[in-house]
Design a protein around this motif. Sequence first.
Motif, PDB file in Angstrom:
ATOM      1  N   GLN B  19       1.018   9.269   1.780  1.00  0.00           N
ATOM      2  CA  GLN B  19       0.433   7.872   1.686  1.00  0.00           C
ATOM      3  C   GLN B  19      -0.231   7.644   0.561  1.00  0.00           C
ATOM      4  O   GLN B  19      -0.191   6.757  -0.367  1.00  0.00           O
ATOM      5  CB  GLN B  19       0.043   7.512   3.072  1.00  0.00           C
ATOM      6  N   ALA B  23       0.827   5.545  -2.724  1.00  0.00           N
ATOM      7  CA  ALA B  23      -0.097   4.382  -3.185  1.00  0.00           C
ATOM      8  C   ALA B  23      -0.685   4.747  -4.312  1.00  0.00           C
ATOM      9  O   ALA B  23      -0.853   3.764  -5.512  1.00  0.00           O
ATOM     10  CB  ALA B  23      -1.122   4.193  -2.161  1.00  0.00           C
TER      11      ALA B  23
ATOM     12  N   GLY D  53       8.379   5.699  -0.791  1.00  0.00           N
ATOM     13  CA  GLY D  53       7.556   4.629  -0.935  1.00  0.00           C
ATOM     14  C   GLY D  53       8.008   3.340  -1.748  1.00  0.00           C
ATOM     15  O   GLY D  53       8.784   3.854  -2.554  1.00  0.00           O
ATOM     16  N   GLU D  57       3.767   1.509  -0.405  1.00  0.00           N
ATOM     17  CA  GLU D  57       3.746   1.875   1.012  1.00  0.00           C
ATOM     18  C   GLU D  57       4.878   2.720   1.534  1.00  0.00           C
ATOM     19  O   GLU D  57       5.879   2.736   1.178  1.00  0.00           O
ATOM     20  CB  GLU D  57       3.870   0.312   1.730  1.00  0.00           C
ATOM     21  N   GLN D  58       4.526   3.723   2.601  1.00  0.00           N
ATOM     22  CA  GLN D  58       5.511   4.504   3.082  1.00  0.00           C
ATOM     23  C   GLN D  58       6.276   3.651   3.851  1.00  0.00           C
ATOM     24  O   GLN D  58       6.376   2.813   4.544  1.00  0.00           O
ATOM     25  CB  GLN D  58       4.994   5.449   3.978  1.00  0.00           C
TER      26      GLN D  58
END
Lengths: 73, 73, 73, 73, 73, 73
Positions: B19, B23, D53, D57-58
């Motif tokens: 994550q 991000a 992603g 976001e995943q």
Amino acid sequence: MPFVTIDVTREGVTRAQKQQLIAGVTQLITDVLNKDPQLTHVMINEVELDNWGVGGEQVSVLREQGITADKKS
Amino acid sequence: MPFVTIDVTREGVTRAQKQQLIAGVTQLITDVLNKDPQLTHVMINEVELDNWGVGGEQVSVLREQGITADKKS
Amino acid sequence: MPFVTIDVTREGVTRAQKQQLIAGVTQLITDVLNKDPQLTHVMINEVELDNWGVGGEQVSVLREQGITADKKS
Amino acid sequence: MPFVTIDVTREGVTRAQKQQLIAGVTQLITDVLNKDPQLTHVMINEVELDNWGVGGEQVSVLREQGITADKKS
Amino acid sequence: MPFVTIDVTREGVTRAQKQQLIAGVTQLITDVLNKDPQLTHVMINEVELDNWGVGGEQVSVLREQGITADKKS
Amino acid sequence: MPFVTIDVTREGVTRAQKQQLIAGVTQLITDVLNKDPQLTHVMINEVELDNWGVGGEQVSVLREQGITADKKS
């Protein structure tokens, strides 16, 4: 800085064969391009037979039909 | 429309780390290239240690020899 | 050993922006995965607008229609 | 000699769907570029939801939030 | 069905060197995996020095500093 | 979120043919996987004939020998 990716069907490639591919490709690039082998990376990507196609047909189906990718002897 | 692929050895990367990578890369591309983040895709590709080589040697062998890719502290 | 590929449309990315992407991605991977930055490679692949499509349409056509990938301000 | 790679999230793509993708892409390339289908290879790469992603976001998180990639009907 | 991609910086690789890489990799895969060479494809991707980074630095900058990727002799 | 890469030799693929490939692949993925086309990206990568090999031979050499990749009519 070479980076080599080998995409191959997942059909029982052994650890020793992978080592031969990695060593062989790295040596080839050192010999041909005079690159420092510490900067050469090799990545082997094994692909399920359902996920590879040639001639519009899944390799898994070709194998069921007895069609291999073996070298003609 | 950027598309980012991160190839990394499979050595216990956690969901939270993935994550952070997704991000962080997306934010970086937004900041540097002014791209709409909704158009940026990130793909993480984890590779078995037998399937990655550097310097002509499998990473799995390097790890057995105690050689890591960790940052020097 | 991470290897990062950034596919992006060829729309005037400057040398300085490329440097920011390379430095930023490498730093991110060092921070998140604790990898030695000397083992992280980043490759930026710039793609002609005729050669990228989204939603079934060429990006070159989208740009002619005034549609950009810019971040909404 | 085309080589086509389809990166897609691993969300239950069936063997039959993979066959349709392989056959369809190969036919398209034969029709548009007049290529011998025996020289066209297609590789499907299924990616875990934690490893993809979009928008920073995943995908696994997006799915938990009920956000899909389905076609709007 | 192997497919091999060689990413390398664009630094004057000659046509003859490319031929050596293509022939060498194909022979290696035939020898190690017993694959029909007609099913092995090799693609060489030459990358501008501004577009490749290692250790967080552009290769073009490294070259200006006299740092090469040559094999240590 | 599919991402499709089409590697093809650089042999005069026209803008219209690229558009047909982008539209066709996107439609196929929408039909087979029910994906929102706005999330499907297609990237066409044209490769110089010296940089692609099959059967251990450069495509540029094969073309000089009159060997094409055309569909058999």
